[in-house]
Write an enzyme that holds these catalytic residues in place. Structure first.
Site, PDB file in Angstrom:
ATOM      1  N   SER A 126       0.826  -1.203   0.000  1.00  0.00           N
ATOM      2  CA  SER A 126       0.000   0.000   0.000  1.00  0.00           C
ATOM      3  C   SER A 126       0.860   1.252   0.000  1.00  0.00           C
ATOM      4  CB  SER A 126      -0.927  -0.001   1.209  1.00  0.00           C
ATOM      5  OG  SER A 126      -0.193  -0.232   2.382  1.00  0.00           O
ATOM      6  N   HIS A 147      -1.658  -2.364  -6.807  1.00  0.00           N
ATOM      7  CA  HIS A 147      -2.325  -2.061  -5.538  1.00  0.00           C
ATOM      8  C   HIS A 147      -3.842  -2.187  -5.680  1.00  0.00           C
ATOM      9  CE1 HIS A 147      -3.149   1.153  -2.231  1.00  0.00           C
ATOM     10  NE2 HIS A 147      -3.211  -0.062  -1.737  1.00  0.00           N
ATOM     11  N   GLU A 159      -4.386   0.250  -8.739  1.00  0.00           N
ATOM     12  CA  GLU A 159      -3.392   1.288  -8.967  1.00  0.00           C
ATOM     13  C   GLU A 159      -2.095   0.563  -9.376  1.00  0.00           C
ATOM     14  OE1 GLU A 159      -2.452   5.138  -6.145  1.00  0.00           O
ATOM     15  OE2 GLU A 159      -2.754   3.228  -5.187  1.00  0.00           O
ATOM     16  N   ASN A 197      -3.461   6.426  -1.442  1.00  0.00           N
ATOM     17  CA  ASN A 197      -3.141   6.612  -0.025  1.00  0.00           C
ATOM     18  C   ASN A 197      -2.495   7.961   0.264  1.00  0.00           C
ATOM     19  OD1 ASN A 197      -4.294   4.327   1.061  1.00  0.00           O
ATOM     20  ND2 ASN A 197      -2.530   3.050   0.535  1.00  0.00           N
TER      21      ASN A 197
HETATM   22  N1  3HC Z   1     -17.792  -9.855  -1.952  1.00  0.00           N
HETATM   23  C1  3HC Z   1     -18.889  -9.691  -2.703  1.00  0.00           C
HETATM   24  N2  3HC Z   1     -19.779  -8.691  -2.516  1.00  0.00           N
HETATM   25  C2  3HC Z   1     -19.533  -7.839  -1.497  1.00  0.00           C
HETATM   26  C3  3HC Z   1     -18.412  -7.942  -0.656  1.00  0.00           C
HETATM   27  C4  3HC Z   1     -17.510  -9.003  -0.931  1.00  0.00           C
HETATM   28  N3  3HC Z   1     -16.379  -9.175  -0.214  1.00  0.00           N
HETATM   29  N4  3HC Z   1     -18.435  -6.921   0.254  1.00  0.00           N
HETATM   30  C5  3HC Z   1     -19.544  -6.196  -0.014  1.00  0.00           C
HETATM   31  N5  3HC Z   1     -20.203  -6.740  -1.061  1.00  0.00           N
HETATM   32  C6  3HC Z   1     -21.420  -6.251  -1.701  1.00  0.00           C
HETATM   33  C7  3HC Z   1     -22.653  -6.432  -0.869  1.00  0.00           C
HETATM   34  O1  3HC Z   1     -23.231  -7.709  -1.067  1.00  0.00           O
HETATM   35  C8  3HC Z   1     -23.557  -5.328  -1.407  1.00  0.00           C
HETATM   36  O2  3HC Z   1     -24.120  -5.701  -2.636  1.00  0.00           O
HETATM   37  P1  3HC Z   1     -25.579  -5.108  -3.125  1.00  0.00           P
HETATM   38  O3  3HC Z   1     -25.435  -3.619  -3.154  1.00  0.00           O
HETATM   39  O4  3HC Z   1     -25.755  -5.722  -4.482  1.00  0.00           O
HETATM   40  O5  3HC Z   1     -26.527  -5.618  -2.094  1.00  0.00           O
HETATM   41  C9  3HC Z   1     -22.584  -4.212  -1.712  1.00  0.00           C
HETATM   42  O6  3HC Z   1     -21.294  -4.826  -1.858  1.00  0.00           O
HETATM   43  C10 3HC Z   1     -22.549  -3.204  -0.609  1.00  0.00           C
HETATM   44  O7  3HC Z   1     -22.280  -3.879   0.629  1.00  0.00           O
HETATM   45  P2  3HC Z   1     -23.112  -3.703   1.979  1.00  0.00           P
HETATM   46  O8  3HC Z   1     -24.563  -3.457   1.657  1.00  0.00           O
HETATM   47  O9  3HC Z   1     -22.769  -4.826   2.883  1.00  0.00           O
HETATM   48  O10 3HC Z   1     -22.508  -2.446   2.693  1.00  0.00           O
HETATM   49  P3  3HC Z   1     -22.193  -1.030   2.126  1.00  0.00           P
HETATM   50  O11 3HC Z   1     -23.243  -0.554   1.197  1.00  0.00           O
HETATM   51  O12 3HC Z   1     -21.797  -0.222   3.295  1.00  0.00           O
HETATM   52  O13 3HC Z   1     -20.890  -1.280   1.246  1.00  0.00           O
HETATM   53  C11 3HC Z   1     -18.561  -1.213   1.066  1.00  0.00           C
HETATM   54  C12 3HC Z   1     -19.744  -1.820   1.770  1.00  0.00           C
HETATM   55  C13 3HC Z   1     -18.517  -1.738  -0.375  1.00  0.00           C
HETATM   56  C14 3HC Z   1     -17.320  -1.689   1.792  1.00  0.00           C
HETATM   57  C15 3HC Z   1     -18.731   0.340   1.037  1.00  0.00           C
HETATM   58  O14 3HC Z   1     -19.027   0.817   2.332  1.00  0.00           O
HETATM   59  C16 3HC Z   1     -17.508   1.058   0.544  1.00  0.00           C
HETATM   60  O15 3HC Z   1     -17.294   1.164  -0.658  1.00  0.00           O
HETATM   61  N6  3HC Z   1     -16.686   1.567   1.484  1.00  0.00           N
HETATM   62  C17 3HC Z   1     -15.463   2.247   1.150  1.00  0.00           C
HETATM   63  C18 3HC Z   1     -14.413   1.237   0.832  1.00  0.00           C
HETATM   64  C19 3HC Z   1     -13.121   1.870   0.464  1.00  0.00           C
HETATM   65  O16 3HC Z   1     -12.947   3.076   0.400  1.00  0.00           O
HETATM   66  N7  3HC Z   1     -12.130   1.019   0.200  1.00  0.00           N
HETATM   67  C20 3HC Z   1     -10.805   1.456  -0.132  1.00  0.00           C
HETATM   68  C21 3HC Z   1     -10.009   1.492   1.106  1.00  0.00           C
HETATM   69  S1  3HC Z   1      -8.385   2.054   0.789  1.00  0.00           S
HETATM   70  C22 3HC Z   1      -7.555   0.698   0.335  1.00  0.00           C
HETATM   71  O17 3HC Z   1      -8.077  -0.397   0.214  1.00  0.00           O
HETATM   72  C23 3HC Z   1      -6.106   0.892   0.113  1.00  0.00           C
HETATM   73  C24 3HC Z   1      -5.274   0.248   1.191  1.00  0.00           C
HETATM   74  O18 3HC Z   1      -3.936   0.339   0.814  1.00  0.00           O
HETATM   75  C25 3HC Z   1      -5.429   0.892   2.545  1.00  0.00           C
END
Ligand code: 3HC
Length: 289
Positions: A126, A147, A159, A197
């Protein structure tokens, strides 16, 4: 087989090192796209847990009609191992172990010996410098940053980070592999935090300062950013989701690498990590789970 891959059709087998949340997500999306995948982790228990997570995610996607094949067919393309030597016939390897530089370097050194000469090595780091990681191998031209975002099956972005010596061919093959796995790619130069990030972590860090200074409650900070800027999660909830230790480690890389005090990690973020409140994975972070 030539010494260098020229097309992704030559990538038949991808090795993924690390069965944690990133490793299992990466393995899943590649297997979904038709690649044979082998996941390596040091413990059988982690591998078993990863397969369970992938099965659950595939079941969700299948229910919604988002998979072209039945989950067992996709699962049959995933193999597990506790031995890196089983990567001898991989054409592409993606490392997704924890953010410890020495651990990653020792894995790359071993991979360099084990993998065929044509194989590409990608790191899902990351924030660690790709150029420095590449220098632990004798194939810096075939070494790249790839990434993925968490949760991998849902997030659209990959990325791609060019190291100092990464070849154009390696960049294009990596882009093409990510696209075949259904992702959209962006390219970044090898600078601390890359794109995502570099921008995301200072925002999360600032949310901790806002909380520490008593400007608002955690709930109001998150609601403010979620509803006021249309983000799916507030920054503190997102920090819990990513892992507070990971957020802190990335802030340290930004602070050390860019040398600007604006990147100093918030003392409250440090305090949570010292207390072992690492977010969702430990059951407690800013919030309790
Ligand atoms: N596999 C399959 N489907 C999944 C899943 C998985 N692992 N996780 C979530 N989903 C699906 C759910 O089934 C749902 O589908 P639907 O809309 O068709 O019903 C959809 O994704 C949304 O999930 P939820 O309803 O459970 O919950 P949310 O609407 O809150 O969504 C989330 C969850 C997708 C995690 C959303 O909150 C989100 O996008 N959050 C931000 C995530 C983010 O910013 N990630 C990047 C982080 S930075 C990074 O990764 C870099 C690292 O280096 C730090």
């Amino acid at each position: 087989m030539t010494m260098e891959l020229t097309q992704t059709t030559q990538i038949k087998r991808v090795g993924v090192i690390g069965a944690g949340q990133m490793g299992n997500g990466i393995s899943q999306v590649l297997a979904q796209s038709g690649f044979n995948v082998i996941i390596m982790d040091v413990s059988d228990a982690s591998l078993k847990k990863a397969l369970g997570t992938i099965e659950k995610s595939l079941a969700k996607l299948f229910e919604k009609g988002k998979l072209p094949e039945h989950p067992p067919v996709i699962m049959s393309r995933i193999k597990c191992t506790t031995q890196l030597k089983d990567f001898a016939d991989c054409d592409f390897a993606i490392e997704a172990v924890s953010e410890q530089e020495e651990l990653k370097k020792s894995i790359f050194k071993q991979l360099d010996e084990i993998l065929p000469a044509h194989a590409i090595i990608a790191s899902n780091t990351s924030s660690l410098p790709i150029t420095r990681l590449a220098s632990s191998t004798k194939r810096a031209g075939q070494f790249i940053g790839m990434h993925f975002m968490n949760p991998v099956p849902v997030m659209q972005l990959v990325e791609i980070i060019r190291g100092h010596a990464t070849s154009e061919n390696t960049c294009q093959l990596t882009k093409s592999l990510a696209e075949q796995a259904g992702k959209t790619t962006v390219f970044s130069q090898d600078f601390p935090g890359f794109i995502v990030n570099r921008i995301l972590m200072p925002m999360i860090n600032e949310a901790f300062f806002t909380l520490m200074e008593g400007i608002a409650s955690a709930e109001d900070i998150d609601a403010g950013m979620k509803l006021g800027t249309n983000q799916p999660m507030g920054p503190l909830a997102l920090a819990d989701f990513i892992g507070l230790d990971t957020c802190l480690a990335i802030m340290k890389v930004l602070h050390d690498g860019l040398g600007d005090s604006k990147y100093r990690p918030c003392p409250l973020l440090k305090k949570y990590v010292d207390a072992g409140h690492l977010g969702r994975k430990s059951g407690r972070g800013v919030y309790s789970y």
